[in-house]
Scaffold this active site. Structure first.
Site, PDB file in Angstrom:
ATOM      1  N   ASP A 384       0.751  -1.050   0.163  1.00  0.00           N
ATOM      2  CA  ASP A 384       0.034   0.291  -0.060  1.00  0.00           C
ATOM      3  C   ASP A 384       0.831   1.094  -0.082  1.00  0.00           C
ATOM      4  OD1 ASP A 384      -2.366   1.595   0.351  1.00  0.00           O
ATOM      5  OD2 ASP A 384      -1.820   2.039   2.355  1.00  0.00           O
ATOM      6  N   THR A 386      -0.032   4.898   0.948  1.00  0.00           N
ATOM      7  CA  THR A 386       0.076   5.869   2.123  1.00  0.00           C
ATOM      8  C   THR A 386       0.088   5.270   3.163  1.00  0.00           C
ATOM      9  OG1 THR A 386      -1.457   7.309   0.601  1.00  0.00           O
ATOM     10  CG2 THR A 386      -1.568   7.818   2.868  1.00  0.00           C
ATOM     11  N   ASP A 584      -1.398  -0.791   6.498  1.00  0.00           N
ATOM     12  CA  ASP A 584      -1.752  -0.308   7.697  1.00  0.00           C
ATOM     13  C   ASP A 584      -3.072   0.121   8.286  1.00  0.00           C
ATOM     14  OD1 ASP A 584      -1.892   1.957   6.437  1.00  0.00           O
ATOM     15  OD2 ASP A 584      -0.929   3.138   7.764  1.00  0.00           O
TER      16      ASP A 584
END
Length: 709
Positions: A384, A386, A584
């Site tokens: 991922d 960001t 996250d």
């Protein structure tokens, strides 16, 4: 009795005790559960410890005193040292009183034989118990047969060699298990009995740890451990968070920062609003992950167990075949004292346990042995963007002044206009002004206007300042000379336009900075055999492409909706790849769950992402990704080495024994020496290697716009 029951750690509502005895695990659990206020008790046979969940007001000392009333007869409680002492005593007695006149079954009445049986009682009991209850033999059944056969043959010394080597193997296994849990014990060992609580009148009062609950305000002074998770309400300090993140550089914290139980205030004092205590703290959840991981077997462990179960009957069959063909008890004994079980089974479990412990010590929590094995098989990693590839926090990348203005002048006016804004981009510009130690001009609070979807209009000193997007400047009829050029930058980056008194002043380019060491991490992963590194993001295509080019990724997917991330992971798996997904946030949770190995990373990870993942990296250091893959490959290589050594050494010993080339006592020594060797080979995974923290230098380039552009 104090040497048999020891408090390993205690938190409100949670206690772990060491019990060095020979009780049945079910008996231990039922005794502890009978104590009023105890909710559950789980005994771990590998570490000889019991985890107890109970009412907050119960202290560990009460549980220890209660268990004392139920302790077994003293003669049944022997440590490894005592077992070895009895073995040595048996050897000395046999040398002094050989009683060679006793023949046949009377050999068992020799003083040395009697002491040998007593010293070997645990092996004999376990070997017979498994055969009677489970209807199948194990390694101890094989050892028991060899010990009895040695004694009947009138050779207690062979039996004692088996005992010595087996005990030593168990000692190494337990030592490794205990070292693996040292990291956990250090985190859980809060050593806090009292804490300073701030009452409603603002008075600090020392109270018992058990009195602290969410919503209370506590004070932690320099050198003390923080006892609960919470948010700083006053003060600033440096905090050692190595127990949570694995990073040994203290972290500077101040008001509104979050702090965690088990961390240490190395300098400064903090007022903390308590949010989580006891089992709800981050450290308790981490410990639960590690404890659960120890119970989950990797496929390689299951294979080792199954192989071991099949090889024990094979050893008995070989012993029977040798007796029928040679009628030689010496050769039969060689078949019984040499087996593959101990080396394969113990070394595999030890290697997996050591690997999980080593990872935990560096700040990565692997939730089970199966993920150690899968990490070693990875060929595709999906990241991922960001918060994973990037820091998840906007920073000023570049200030591009237009003719007549300077970087510092632009930033002074912008920071003054945005000083009280909570928007992340505003915070990035204000933070840079603080770093540059700029004196901000005065502004009139009543003359700051937030224009939704456009930006901010403010009067700073006597100047009208606009900070926002191009539409804001067009709406406020800013002179067009500079707009033509700066419009070319609109699609390239996230840009904030600044105008002062109706004239374009410049552009502030904002970026979500790539994590320090991320490029090095990707290179490290490629060296470890990862064929494809993919980025997936909901950000716009142009921004994603810049990150893709900077990190030289294999592929990227931009403007992806959260539910589509899981589809990409599934497609890669269906193509035959072994996939790691790293994220996250809540939007990453489905993709993390679909991946062969889901990894959450960084201090901003969400609880749902942690639950959905298989590996949790508690720090913001991406280099741990490469280190976990490297560690898993070392672990699997070590296990393969152990298989090869065990099978090769014991096969040679069996052949020599079958032809009568070696005596049973030599065969026992060779077999157990091989077992000890592979255990030590597994234990070396725990050896500490210092990890260097990677810091990538950052620069703020200076560029100017000119009228002629």
């Amino acid at each position: 009795m104090n040497t048999l029951i020891r408090i390993r750690h205690q938190l409100p509502g949670r206690t772990r005790l060491s019990l060095q005895n020979e009780w049945n695990p079910g008996t231990i659990e039922s005794i502890v559960r009978s104590y009023p206020g105890v909710f559950s008790a789980t005994y771990n046979t590998e570490t000889k410890s019991i985890l107890i969940h109970h009412e907050y007001f119960i202290h560990a000392r009460q549980l220890v005193q209660y268990i004392h009333h139920f302790h077994p007869p003293k003669e049944n409680n022997f440590s490894y040292k005592r077992e070895l002492l009895f073995g040595v005593s048996a050897l000395i007695v046999d040398l002094l009183i050989p009683a060679r006149s006793l023949l046949g079954y009377k050999q068992l009445l020799r003083p040395g034989a009697i002491l040998s049986v007593y010293a070997s009682r645990n092996i004999l009991r376990n070997g017979a118990g498994t055969l009677l209850h489970d209807k199948k033999p194990n390694a101890d059944t094989l050892s028991s047969a060899a010990i009895i056969a040695s004694l009947l043959k009138g050779n207690p010394r062979s039996a004692l060699v088996i005992l010595f080597m087996s005990t030593l193997s168990e000692m190494i296994t337990e030592l490794t298990a205990n070292k693996t849990k040292n990291y956990v014990r250090d985190m859980m060992n809060l050593d806090i009995s009292t804490v300073w609580k701030v009452d409603r009148n603002g008075v600090e009062k020392k109270v018992s740890m058990q009195e602290i609950k969410p919503g209370d305000e506590i004070v932690v002074f320099e050198g003390e451990k923080i006892c609960a998770d919470g948010t700083i309400t006053k003060g600033s300090a440096s905090v050692d968070e190595s127990s949570i993140t694995g990073e040994y550089i203290p972290k500077d914290v101040h008001q509104q920062h979050e702090v965690y139980a088990g961390t240490i205030v190395t300098s400064g004092n903090l007022h903390i609003l308590v949010e989580q205590v006891g089992n709800e703290t981050a450290v308790s959840r981490i410990v639960k992950l590690i404890e659960d991981a120890q119970q989950k077997k990797a496929p390689i462990q299951s294979y080792a167990d199954q192989l071991s179960e099949r090889l024990v009957p094979l050893s008995f069959l070989l012993a029977g075949a040798i007796f029928l063909t040679t009628r030689s008890w010496d050769r039969v004994l060689n078949m019984l004292v040499i087996d593959f079980v101990c080396g394969i089974k113990l070394s595999t479990a030890t290697a997996i346990s050591a690997s999980i412990g080593k990872a935990a010590r560096t700040g990565a929590l692997i939730k089970g042995g199966e993920y150690v094995e899968k990490l070693a098989q990875l060929d595709t990693i999906i990241l991922d963007k960001t918060g994973t590839i990037t820091k998840g926090k906007p920073v000023v990348k570049q200030i591009i002044p237009y003719t007549g203005f300077s970087e510092r002048e632009i930033l002074r006016y912008v920071a003054s206009a945005e000083e009280h804004s909570s928007h992340p981009i505003a915070e990035a510009m204000v933070n840079l002004a603080r770093e540059w130690n700029l004196n901000l001009p005065e502004h009139n609070h009543e003359q700051i206007e937030q224009i939704v979807g456009h930006g901010v209009k403010a009067v700073i000193g006597e100047k009208e300042v606009l900070v926002g997007n191009r539409r804001l400047l067009l709406k406020e009829k800013v002179e067009p000379a500079g707009l033509t050029f700066i419009s070319k930058l609109e699609n390239r980056s996230n840009a904030v336009y600044v105008a002062i008194d109706g004239h374009v002043a410049g552009i502030i380019v904002i970026e979500d900075a790539i994590r320090d060491g991320m490029k090095r991490t990707i290179n490290q992963l490629r060296r470890e055999g990862v064929d494809e590194v993919v980025m997936i993001t909901g950000d716009k295509h142009q921004v994603a492409q810049e990150v893709h080019q900077e990190l030289q990724l294999d592929r990227f997917y931009a403007e992806v909706m959260p539910h589509e991330k899981a589809r990409y992971v599934r497609d890669y798996k269906n193509a035959g790849n072994t996939v790691m997904m790293v994220g996250d946030g809540i939007n990453d949770a489905p993709a993390l769950a679909y991946a062969d190995v889901g990894v959450t990373m960084g201090g901003k990870r969400t609880d749902i992402a942690v639950e959905a993942s298989d590996v949790v990296i508690t720090s913001d250091n991406p280099l741990l990704l490469g280190e976990m893959v490297q560690l898993s490959k070392r672990t699997m290589s070590t296990i393969q080495q152990n298989f090869t050594i065990t099978i090769a050494v014991n096969s040679i010993a069996i052949m020599l024994g079958a032809f009568g080339a070696i005596a049973p006592i030599v065969g026992a020594a060779i077999h157990n020496a091989a077992t000890i060797g592979v255990l030590l080979n597994s234990t070396k995974l725990l050896l500490k290697e210092e990890r260097v923290q990677w810091k990538q230098p950052s620069q703020l380039p200076t560029t100017s716009l000119v009228e002629s552009a």
